[in-house]
Design a protein around this motif. Structure first.
Motif, PDB file in Angstrom:
ATOM      1  N   MET A  91     -59.871  19.071  26.047  1.00  0.00           N
ATOM      2  CA  MET A  91     -58.585  18.946  26.718  1.00  0.00           C
ATOM      3  C   MET A  91     -57.893  20.302  26.796  1.00  0.00           C
ATOM      4  SD  MET A  91     -55.518  16.194  26.102  1.00  0.00           S
ATOM      5  CE  MET A  91     -55.221  16.572  24.378  1.00  0.00           C
ATOM      6  N   VAL A  92     -57.362  20.611  27.981  1.00  0.00           N
ATOM      7  CA  VAL A  92     -56.581  21.827  28.203  1.00  0.00           C
ATOM      8  C   VAL A  92     -55.154  21.400  28.510  1.00  0.00           C
ATOM      9  CG1 VAL A  92     -56.374  23.968  29.524  1.00  0.00           C
ATOM     10  CG2 VAL A  92     -58.636  22.936  29.181  1.00  0.00           C
ATOM     11  N   PHE A  99     -56.995  32.928  29.694  1.00  0.00           N
ATOM     12  CA  PHE A  99     -57.791  33.047  28.468  1.00  0.00           C
ATOM     13  C   PHE A  99     -57.994  31.680  27.821  1.00  0.00           C
ATOM     14  CE2 PHE A  99     -58.215  33.259  23.922  1.00  0.00           C
ATOM     15  CZ  PHE A  99     -59.198  34.231  23.731  1.00  0.00           C
ATOM     16  N   LEU A 100     -56.927  30.897  27.721  1.00  0.00           N
ATOM     17  CA  LEU A 100     -57.023  29.584  27.081  1.00  0.00           C
ATOM     18  C   LEU A 100     -57.951  28.650  27.849  1.00  0.00           C
ATOM     19  CD1 LEU A 100     -53.271  29.208  26.123  1.00  0.00           C
ATOM     20  CD2 LEU A 100     -55.186  29.488  24.536  1.00  0.00           C
ATOM     21  N   ILE A 101     -57.885  28.709  29.178  1.00  0.00           N
ATOM     22  CA  ILE A 101     -58.797  27.904  29.988  1.00  0.00           C
ATOM     23  C   ILE A 101     -60.234  28.347  29.754  1.00  0.00           C
ATOM     24  CG2 ILE A 101     -59.527  27.378  32.349  1.00  0.00           C
ATOM     25  CD1 ILE A 101     -56.542  27.591  33.137  1.00  0.00           C
ATOM     26  N   ALA A 102     -60.463  29.661  29.732  1.00  0.00           N
ATOM     27  CA  ALA A 102     -61.807  30.190  29.485  1.00  0.00           C
ATOM     28  C   ALA A 102     -62.313  29.743  28.114  1.00  0.00           C
ATOM     29  CB  ALA A 102     -61.804  31.716  29.588  1.00  0.00           C
ATOM     30  N   LEU A 103     -61.419  29.752  27.114  1.00  0.00           N
ATOM     31  CA  LEU A 103     -61.793  29.316  25.769  1.00  0.00           C
ATOM     32  C   LEU A 103     -62.218  27.856  25.760  1.00  0.00           C
ATOM     33  CD1 LEU A 103     -61.886  29.896  22.682  1.00  0.00           C
ATOM     34  CD2 LEU A 103     -59.478  29.187  22.606  1.00  0.00           C
ATOM     35  N   LYS A 104     -61.443  26.997  26.443  1.00  0.00           N
ATOM     36  CA  LYS A 104     -61.764  25.569  26.449  1.00  0.00           C
ATOM     37  C   LYS A 104     -63.032  25.277  27.271  1.00  0.00           C
ATOM     38  CE  LYS A 104     -58.452  24.090  23.830  1.00  0.00           C
ATOM     39  NZ  LYS A 104     -57.564  22.982  24.188  1.00  0.00           N
ATOM     40  N   LEU A 105     -63.254  26.032  28.349  1.00  0.00           N
ATOM     41  CA  LEU A 105     -64.486  25.841  29.115  1.00  0.00           C
ATOM     42  C   LEU A 105     -65.695  26.293  28.298  1.00  0.00           C
ATOM     43  CD1 LEU A 105     -63.389  26.980  32.694  1.00  0.00           C
ATOM     44  CD2 LEU A 105     -63.542  24.655  31.783  1.00  0.00           C
ATOM     45  N   ALA A 106     -65.517  27.359  27.519  1.00  0.00           N
ATOM     46  CA  ALA A 106     -66.589  27.792  26.614  1.00  0.00           C
ATOM     47  C   ALA A 106     -66.845  26.723  25.556  1.00  0.00           C
ATOM     48  CB  ALA A 106     -66.204  29.116  25.956  1.00  0.00           C
ATOM     49  N   GLN A 107     -65.779  26.108  25.067  1.00  0.00           N
ATOM     50  CA  GLN A 107     -65.907  24.997  24.125  1.00  0.00           C
ATOM     51  C   GLN A 107     -66.700  23.852  24.756  1.00  0.00           C
ATOM     52  OE1 GLN A 107     -62.127  23.639  22.543  1.00  0.00           O
ATOM     53  NE2 GLN A 107     -62.896  21.573  22.223  1.00  0.00           N
ATOM     54  N   PHE A 108     -66.417  23.560  26.025  1.00  0.00           N
ATOM     55  CA  PHE A 108     -67.159  22.523  26.750  1.00  0.00           C
ATOM     56  C   PHE A 108     -68.658  22.835  26.725  1.00  0.00           C
ATOM     57  CE2 PHE A 108     -69.217  20.627  30.342  1.00  0.00           C
ATOM     58  CZ  PHE A 108     -68.589  19.409  30.556  1.00  0.00           C
ATOM     59  N   ASP A 109     -69.017  24.080  27.052  1.00  0.00           N
ATOM     60  CA  ASP A 109     -70.426  24.469  27.080  1.00  0.00           C
ATOM     61  C   ASP A 109     -71.075  24.290  25.711  1.00  0.00           C
ATOM     62  OD1 ASP A 109     -70.306  25.089  29.738  1.00  0.00           O
ATOM     63  OD2 ASP A 109     -70.387  27.267  29.480  1.00  0.00           O
ATOM     64  N   LEU A 128     -53.556  10.792  29.839  1.00  0.00           N
ATOM     65  CA  LEU A 128     -54.570  11.681  29.255  1.00  0.00           C
ATOM     66  C   LEU A 128     -54.656  11.481  27.746  1.00  0.00           C
ATOM     67  CD1 LEU A 128     -54.227  15.147  31.052  1.00  0.00           C
ATOM     68  CD2 LEU A 128     -55.512  13.127  31.746  1.00  0.00           C
ATOM     69  N   ASP A 129     -53.502  11.313  27.117  1.00  0.00           N
ATOM     70  CA  ASP A 129     -53.504  11.125  25.665  1.00  0.00           C
ATOM     71  C   ASP A 129     -54.193   9.818  25.280  1.00  0.00           C
ATOM     72  OD1 ASP A 129     -52.996  12.176  23.179  1.00  0.00           O
ATOM     73  OD2 ASP A 129     -50.970  11.346  23.022  1.00  0.00           O
ATOM     74  N   ALA A 130     -54.079   8.798  26.122  1.00  0.00           N
ATOM     75  CA  ALA A 130     -54.787   7.544  25.871  1.00  0.00           C
ATOM     76  C   ALA A 130     -56.295   7.765  25.909  1.00  0.00           C
ATOM     77  CB  ALA A 130     -54.378   6.487  26.900  1.00  0.00           C
ATOM     78  N   LEU A 132     -60.264  17.081  30.328  1.00  0.00           N
ATOM     79  CA  LEU A 132     -58.880  16.741  30.667  1.00  0.00           C
ATOM     80  C   LEU A 132     -58.114  18.026  30.950  1.00  0.00           C
ATOM     81  CD1 LEU A 132     -58.086  14.125  27.851  1.00  0.00           C
ATOM     82  CD2 LEU A 132     -59.267  13.750  30.018  1.00  0.00           C
ATOM     83  N   LEU A 133     -57.561  18.138  32.142  1.00  0.00           N
ATOM     84  CA  LEU A 133     -56.815  19.338  32.549  1.00  0.00           C
ATOM     85  C   LEU A 133     -55.370  18.933  32.832  1.00  0.00           C
ATOM     86  CD1 LEU A 133     -59.463  20.821  35.034  1.00  0.00           C
ATOM     87  CD2 LEU A 133     -59.151  21.399  32.609  1.00  0.00           C
ATOM     88  N   ASP A 134     -54.480  19.218  31.897  1.00  0.00           N
ATOM     89  CA  ASP A 134     -53.086  18.793  32.006  1.00  0.00           C
ATOM     90  C   ASP A 134     -52.216  19.927  32.531  1.00  0.00           C
ATOM     91  OD1 ASP A 134     -50.843  17.179  31.753  1.00  0.00           O
ATOM     92  OD2 ASP A 134     -50.471  17.830  29.686  1.00  0.00           O
ATOM     93  N   ASP A 135     -51.547  19.674  33.651  1.00  0.00           N
ATOM     94  CA  ASP A 135     -50.627  20.657  34.242  1.00  0.00           C
ATOM     95  C   ASP A 135     -51.328  22.009  34.384  1.00  0.00           C
ATOM     96  OD1 ASP A 135     -48.253  21.469  35.352  1.00  0.00           O
ATOM     97  OD2 ASP A 135     -47.267  21.869  33.443  1.00  0.00           O
TER      98      ASP A 135
END
Length: 366
Positions: free
Chosen positions: A117-118, A281-291, A40-42, A304-307
């Protein structure tokens, strides 16, 4: 745009890998420490030109090697190709090339291949100091507005000059110099405040909507931007703070002290939220960032969804998969150490995916 082919040489624990990827869901499964997150980092390197985990370039070279190479071929919706190569050799300059031509400035690449990336390390946004949250706002706005980064750099330069002046108060013409610096800082800081406020005003409703979906509408969260500039003009703040600043010998107030307030109901998320609620909350924040990024770009970001399933109950996991496999999302990478769990969730939602087994830095299609 999606990443079609990825080749790695001596990147972290991956000696060599050549894989062809799905334009939809790519699942990386394997035990912890085998290299799933490294891949994922690559992908992050190819989009942003640096590690997504704050590793120095030299730390990303495989032990015993002298350099690393990341080679990615992307395809657009018009079936055009983009060839991006990132390489680094010890004691040399990092190189980022597009179509065989090296960028003069890494910032020129910013925005070509948007990415969100999450990761588990995102908890720093909740649990660490305000510096982490300011860094998050600054990074996101810079992806959307290149002028913002230049404004921020100028502000930080003036802030350093002001702090230097406050440490040497016997400087001739101290008051006159301070007045000139404050005037410039006030103008720049006001612009930074306005852009951050706009960002959070746009993000907050999306975050609330995604969190409600993840939690089954059982809980409500709020995201607010905290800044003195929301109540007072910056020049007035700097003027009022001068006695305290002179006593402390640094600038005690300003946009460099701004923060985000994250609440669950009427309580702070940091203190009262469970690990599952904080991760939701963090997932919701990153999905909002995606939008938000998708709304400002002709290209859908890679996700990218890590663990991602750690600390989430199965209801939230099911909801998350339903969300990210909807039509508004594009290419997705998911890592998990539990192959059976991941496949069961994807099958139950009728998802098409490609599975890769990762073992000691070796990546193979399952």
């Amino acid at each position: 745009m999606h990443l079609h082919k990825l080749s790695l040489i001596d990147f972290k624990n991956i000696a060599e890998a050549h894989i062809e990827l799905s334009p939809q869901i790519n699942c990386l499964v394997g035990d912890n420490g085998t290299g799933k997150t490294n891949l994922l980092d690559a992908v992050h390197y190819l989009s942003v030109g640096k590690s997504g985990f704050n590793f120095a370039d030299s730390q990303c070279i495989r032990h015993g090697a002298d350099a690393f190479l990341i080679d990615g071929v992307y395809r657009t919706s018009e079936d055009r190709s983009e060839h991006i190569v990132c390489s680094y050799k010890k004691n040399s300059q990092k190189k980022l090339c597009r179509g065989g031509k090296e960028y003069e400035k890494l910032s020129d690449h910013f925005g070509l291949i948007p990415l969100v990336m999450v990761t588990p390390s995102d908890t720093a946004l909740i649990n660490e100091s305000g510096e982490e949250r300011r860094r998050y706002m600054n990074s996101l706005i810079s992806q959307l507005d290149r002028k913002y980064l230049a404004t921020l750099v100028r502000y930080n330069h003036l802030l350093a000059e002001r702090n230097k002046l406050l440490k040497a108060q016997q400087t001739p013409n101290f008051s006159e110099i301070m007045e000139v610096i404050d005037l410039q800082m006030a103008a720049l800081g006001t612009d930074i405040n306005a852009r951050r406020k706009q960002l959070i005003d746009e993000l907050a409703p999306h975050v609330a909507r995604y969190y409600a979906a993840l939690s089954g509408d059982r809980e409500q969260i709020k995201l607010k931007y905290r800044s003195e500039l929301n109540q007072l003009p910056f020049d007035e703040i700097l003027r009022d703070a001068q006695p305290q600043d002179r006593a402390n010998q640094y600038t005690t107030r300003g946009v460099h002290r701004d923060d985000l307030r994250m609440t669950l109901g009427d309580y702070t998320l940091r203190k009262y939220g469970s690990q599952g609620q904080q991760k939701s909350f963090l997932i919701a924040l990153k999905l909002a960032q995606f939008d938000l990024i998708a709304g400002h770009s002709p290209v859908r970001p890679i996700l990218l969804l890590d663990d991602i399933f750690d600390k989430l109950d199965m209801q939230r996991v099911e909801q998350l998969i339903r969300i990210v496999t909807s039509e508004r999302f594009g290419q997705i990478f998911i890592t998990d150490c539990n192959k059976v769990r991941l496949e069961n969730v994807l099958h139950s939602n009728g998802c098409r995916y490609t599975l890769f087994n990762v073992t000691d830095g070796e990546i193979r299609t399952a």
